[in-house]
Write an enzyme that holds these catalytic residues in place. Structure first.
Site, PDB file in Angstrom:
ATOM      1  N   ARG A   1      48.146  25.109  39.652  1.00 24.50           N
ATOM      2  CA  ARG A   1      46.767  24.708  39.866  1.00 24.50           C
ATOM      3  C   ARG A   1      46.678  23.216  40.151  1.00 24.50           C
ATOM      4  O   ARG A   1      47.243  22.418  39.421  1.00 24.50           O
ATOM      5  CB  ARG A   1      45.930  25.025  38.616  1.00 24.50           C
TER       6      ARG A   1
ATOM      7  N   ARG B   1      41.656  29.079  44.356  1.00 21.32           N
ATOM      8  CA  ARG B   1      42.539  28.511  43.342  1.00 21.32           C
ATOM      9  C   ARG B   1      43.574  29.526  42.874  1.00 21.32           C
ATOM     10  O   ARG B   1      43.317  30.720  42.841  1.00 21.32           O
ATOM     11  CB  ARG B   1      41.749  27.954  42.172  1.00 21.32           C
TER      12      ARG B   1
ATOM     13  N   ASP C   1      42.453  29.688  37.306  1.00 20.44           N
ATOM     14  CA  ASP C   1      41.365  28.984  36.662  1.00 20.44           C
ATOM     15  C   ASP C   1      41.214  29.593  35.269  1.00 20.44           C
ATOM     16  O   ASP C   1      41.075  30.812  35.145  1.00 20.44           O
ATOM     17  CB  ASP C   1      40.100  29.267  37.488  1.00 20.44           C
TER      18      ASP C   1
HETATM   19  N1  ROI Z   1      34.274  33.664  42.309  1.00 24.50           N
HETATM   20  C1  ROI Z   1      34.766  34.741  41.681  1.00 24.50           C
HETATM   21  N2  ROI Z   1      34.410  35.966  42.108  1.00 24.50           N
HETATM   22  N3  ROI Z   1      35.592  34.641  40.607  1.00 24.50           N
HETATM   23  C2  ROI Z   1      35.972  33.412  40.134  1.00 24.50           C
HETATM   24  O1  ROI Z   1      36.747  33.343  39.149  1.00 24.50           O
HETATM   25  C3  ROI Z   1      35.470  32.264  40.771  1.00 24.50           C
HETATM   26  N4  ROI Z   1      35.800  31.004  40.332  1.00 24.50           N
HETATM   27  C4  ROI Z   1      35.302  29.923  40.898  1.00 24.50           C
HETATM   28  C5  ROI Z   1      34.344  29.971  42.056  1.00 24.50           C
HETATM   29  C6  ROI Z   1      34.896  29.145  43.221  1.00 24.50           C
HETATM   30  C7  ROI Z   1      33.009  29.397  41.597  1.00 24.50           C
HETATM   31  N5  ROI Z   1      34.118  31.327  42.511  1.00 24.50           N
HETATM   32  C8  ROI Z   1      34.615  32.420  41.876  1.00 24.50           C
HETATM   33  O2  ROI Z   1      35.632  28.734  40.417  1.00 24.50           O
END
Ligand code: ROI
Length: 163
Positions: free
Chosen positions: A83, A93, A96
């Site tokens: 990351r 990413r 996260d």
């Molecule tokens: N969208 C989805 N579906 N799942 C995520 O974990 C996720 N994480 C993010 C952003 C870019 C907001 N969009 C996401 O950080």
């Protein structure tokens, strides 16, 4: 002993493998045990639309670590999964990890806000959270099942169980 919940998400480099590997890594955090984790969920990206679908999950932890230290451990796991923080905020990413809840505690600092400020709007968090903690009440927000129902009524985001 504090019960904490962690949201996991990935949409790069074999996302299901990233999430499974991160779930395994949670048990390596000092003074911490992973009690339960959800299925993997596939969800359409929130934010920047031209990026791959995400794989999301939620884990329930029991920890003796202070919130800030737990957060540092989670960031360490993100780093070993490649990351790069500071990359585009709403972009793709490899991994996260969000500290969603830390007991009943409410914290607001530059580094960390719990409950996670966008938890109640995100079906990709609420679906897996409801799977592993259907009776959970979030102080000030309500029960997770009501939050999920409200989210589902509003939401255009598709989210389904994968595994
Ligand atoms: N969208 C989805 N579906 N799942 C995520 O974990 C996720 N994480 C993010 C952003 C870019 C907001 N969009 C996401 O950080």
């Amino acid at each position: 002993m504090i019960r904490a919940y962690v949201g996991l998400g990935s949409n790069l480099n074999d996302p299901a493998r990233q999430v499974k590997s991160a779930l395994a890594a949670l048990n390596g955090i000092p003074e911490t045990r992973c009690l339960r984790y959800s299925s993997l969920y596939r969800s359409a990206p929130l934010g920047q639309a031209d990026q791959p679908d995400y794989i999301n999950a939620v884990a329930m932890l029991e920890t003796h670590l202070p919130a800030q230290q737990l957060l540092s451990e989670l960031q360490g796991i993100e780093r070993i999964h490649g990351r790069v923080r500071g990359a585009e905020r709403w972009g793709p990413r490899t991994l996260d990890l969000d500290l969603l809840l830390y007991g009943d505690m409410r914290l607001e600092s530059e580094e960390l806000t719990v409950p996670h400020p966008r938890l109640a709007e995100r079906s990709f968090v609420l679906y897996p959270l409801c799977e592993i903690a259907p009776d959970l009440e979030i102080y000030g927000l309500g029960g997770v099942q009501q939050l999920m129902a409200a989210c589902r009524a509003r939401d255009t985001l598709s989210c389904g169980v994968l595994v």
